[in-house]
Design an enzyme around this catalytic site. Structure first.
Site, short mmCIF file in Angstrom:
data_model
loop_
_atom_site.label_atom_id
_atom_site.label_comp_id
_atom_site.label_asym_id
_atom_site.label_seq_id
_atom_site.Cartn_x
_atom_site.Cartn_y
_atom_site.Cartn_z
N ASP A 205 84.23 40.01 8.03
CA ASP A 205 84.61 39.17 9.18
C ASP A 205 84.17 37.73 8.93
O ASP A 205 83.07 37.31 9.31
CB ASP A 205 84.06 39.71 10.49
CG ASP A 205 84.84 40.90 11.00
OD1 ASP A 205 85.79 41.33 10.33
OD2 ASP A 205 84.50 41.42 12.09
N TYR A 208 87.53 34.66 11.60
CA TYR A 208 88.06 35.05 12.91
C TYR A 208 89.32 34.28 13.27
O TYR A 208 89.64 34.06 14.44
CB TYR A 208 87.00 34.87 14.01
CG TYR A 208 85.95 35.94 13.98
CD1 TYR A 208 85.99 37.02 14.83
CD2 TYR A 208 84.90 35.87 13.05
CE1 TYR A 208 85.01 38.02 14.79
CE2 TYR A 208 83.93 36.85 13.00
CZ TYR A 208 83.99 37.92 13.88
OH TYR A 208 83.03 38.89 13.82
N ASN A 242 87.57 43.89 9.55
CA ASN A 242 88.80 44.06 10.33
C ASN A 242 89.47 42.74 10.67
O ASN A 242 90.70 42.67 10.81
CB ASN A 242 88.53 44.85 11.62
CG ASN A 242 87.49 44.19 12.50
OD1 ASN A 242 86.33 44.06 12.09
ND2 ASN A 242 87.87 43.78 13.70
N HIS A 327 81.94 47.47 6.07
CA HIS A 327 82.02 46.70 7.31
C HIS A 327 81.70 47.54 8.55
O HIS A 327 80.91 47.13 9.40
CB HIS A 327 83.40 46.06 7.47
CG HIS A 327 83.47 45.14 8.65
ND1 HIS A 327 82.70 43.99 8.75
CD2 HIS A 327 84.17 45.20 9.82
CE1 HIS A 327 82.94 43.38 9.89
NE2 HIS A 327 83.81 44.10 10.57
N HIS A 337 82.44 49.89 19.12
CA HIS A 337 82.93 50.41 17.84
C HIS A 337 82.31 51.77 17.53
O HIS A 337 82.12 52.12 16.36
CB HIS A 337 82.65 49.43 16.71
CG HIS A 337 83.22 48.06 16.94
ND1 HIS A 337 84.55 47.86 17.20
CD2 HIS A 337 82.63 46.83 16.97
CE1 HIS A 337 84.76 46.55 17.37
NE2 HIS A 337 83.62 45.92 17.24
N HIS A 364 80.37 44.44 11.78
CA HIS A 364 81.29 44.94 12.81
C HIS A 364 80.68 44.93 14.22
O HIS A 364 81.27 44.36 15.14
CB HIS A 364 81.78 46.33 12.44
CG HIS A 364 83.07 46.73 13.10
ND1 HIS A 364 84.09 45.84 13.34
CD2 HIS A 364 83.50 47.93 13.56
CE1 HIS A 364 85.10 46.48 13.92
NE2 HIS A 364 84.76 47.75 14.06
N VAL A 365 79.55 45.58 14.42
CA VAL A 365 78.88 45.55 15.72
C VAL A 365 78.07 44.25 15.79
O VAL A 365 77.23 43.98 14.93
CB VAL A 365 77.95 46.76 15.89
CG1 VAL A 365 77.19 46.67 17.21
CG2 VAL A 365 78.76 48.05 15.82
#
Length: 477
Positions: A205, A208, A242, A327, A337, A364-365
């Site tokens: 990530d 963004y 993602n 990730h 998530h 991710h989190v």
């Protein structure tokens, strides 16, 4: 702070208490009432991350006609003897040549790169250059120059030491960075940390850009200029998240990862991978495996077959530290998530235990969490043993998706804290993994709200292959 020393009285008490067969009933009673580790009492003001304005100095275009921008470097070979230099020119294609040398005043070598560009919806990228410098000497400072035809810019990097079992090396850990004010704070804290990272392990990530209308790819450019102050001088090892997918069929964009693949190159072929989303490198005393949470990993898929062949190749007598980057976390006690990494865990966790992976870093989190050494590999469809259990052959799982992002912090945690969770906190920050030798490494996590030298969480790692002793402060249900 993190886990106490294995020699502490509480650790020894739990260690021996757990093993006394005559007190099994008491142990089971204790385990059933055992809560998890520590949930930090630090309370950060809950607010949405705020974008830095486009006229911010961190987004400034470098002066000069066709001046190179968004300069970033990454390891260009399996063992660190090459470096890939990447940059963008906006006005015209320009030269893809890099001049470099060990003296700032004598760039005696040159290498020719190649250029690419792409379109995405109504956006056309600048000219994206990639050039790999090969046959570099280890542990040497090199100066390099790009944009040699119009507005040259000069930077430097230091190559890693030659691969070896007792080579000390310090990695920085950053994930889910984005381009908010919190992102800038994270990068500033990393740069000013007295524990100096030499290479960033980035767990996905990046920009963004997909959060903006029509996946505004101008935000890939602003992000590249923002992080250049670090990425031009030390390699960042890239993991796809993602927010790199950029899959948007509603605007006609159906090729996943298009901007990311054009902009961020990795040496995947050197480790026998067929895709830039999963690969490995060796750096100093560490073997680093990068996995793709958003590419197929089921049995017989290319990623599965590659990892199946890769793990037996890891030579722990040369690179005793085995680190995995991905990730989507496999263990996560936040209500965000949840279970998204579960299917990959089911596929690969037994391999991680078999090959004694030391640590797995994920993002991710948008928060921080560190696990105990646990595994959940005993379960089968009939035995019902589906709870994580202590396992000193298992890695520590660290979620560090707290770089800044654009969506705010994950503050909603599951209660009670699971027994596998050693420490968790909803704050922005970064970490360092400081390898001392083949047996010991010091890990520390730093929240943005503290002074540069303050460690909010830390622990000593004892290598699973060379010195596998119990690091936990307790046993848990």
């Amino acid at each position: 702070m993190g886990s106490s020393s294995p020699s502490s009285s509480s650790s020894n008490y739990c260690y021996y208490f757990y093993r006394l067969p005559l007190l099994l009933a008491l142990v089971l009673s204790f385990a059933g009432n055992c809560n998890g580790g520590k949930t930090s009492s630090f309370v950060r003001k809950v607010e949405k991350a705020i974008d830095m304005p486009l006229d911010s100095d961190v987004f400034r275009v470098p002066p000069g006609y066709n001046a190179p921008q968004q300069v970033h470097i990454t390891q260009g070979s399996l063992n660190g003897g090459a470096m890939t230099i990447s940059w963008v020119t906006q006005d015209e294609r320009g030269s893809s040549k890099v001049l470099y040398g060990t003296s700032e005043h004598n760039l005696e070598f040159s290498a020719e790169g190649r250029v690419t560009n792409y379109t995405y919806y109504n956006y056309t990228s600048g000219f994206i250059h990639h050039c790999t410098l090969r046959r570099l000497k280890h542990n040497v400072k090199y100066y390099y120059e790009v944009g040699i035809d119009h507005s040259p810019r000069r930077f430097w990097f230091i190559t890693p030491p030659q691969v070896g079992p007792d080579v000390p090396y310090t990695f920085g850990l950053i994930g889910d960075l984005g381009q908010s004010y919190d992102s800038n704070s994270t990068l500033t804290h990393y740069e000013n940390n007295p524990i100096k990272g030499q290479t960033v392990l980035f767990v996905g990530d990046l920009s963004y850009a997909d959060n903006y209308p029509n996946h505004d790819n101008e935000r890939w450019d602003t992000w590249g200029r923002f992080v250049e102050r670090s990425t031009a001088y030390q390699p960042w090892i890239w993991t796809a998240g993602n927010h790199e997918l950029d899959f948007a069929p509603e605007i006609g964009e159906t090729k996943p990862f298009k901007p990311y693949r054009h902009r961020y190159h990795v040496p995947y072929k050197a480790s026998g991978s067929t895709s830039p989303f999963w690969y490995s490198i060796r750096r100093a005393s560490a073997h680093i495996i990068v996995l793709a949470s958003y590419s197929a990993y089921g049995k017989y898929t290319p990623q599965y077959k590659w990892l199946e062949a890769e793990l037996p190749k890891v030579n722990r007598t040369e690179t005793p530290w085995l680190i995995v980057l991905l990730h989507s976390p496999w263990y996560n006690s936040y209500n965000y998530h949840y279970m998204e990494g579960e299917s990959m865990r089911v596929m690969f966790e037994s391999w991680f235990v078999k090959y004694k992976v030391d640590v797995v870093f994920a993002g991710h989190v948008h928060a921080y969490e560190r696990s105990e050494r646990i595994s959940n590999i005993a379960y089968n469809i009939v035995n019902g043993e589906c709870m994580p259990t202590p396992d000193q052959s298992a890695p520590v799982y660290i979620t560090i998706g707290d770089g800044g992002n654009l969506e705010g912090l994950a503050t909603n945690m599951t209660e009670p804290q699971p027994s596998y969770s050693a420490y968790r906190e909803a704050s922005f920050g970064h970490a360092t993994f400081d390898i001392k030798n083949r047996t010991h490494a010091y890990y520390s996590w730093h929240r943005n709200q503290d002074g540069y030298a303050v460690e909010a969480d830390s622990m000593w790692f004892y290598n699973r292959f060379c010195h596998a002793i119990d690091e936990s402060a307790k046993y848990y249900s």
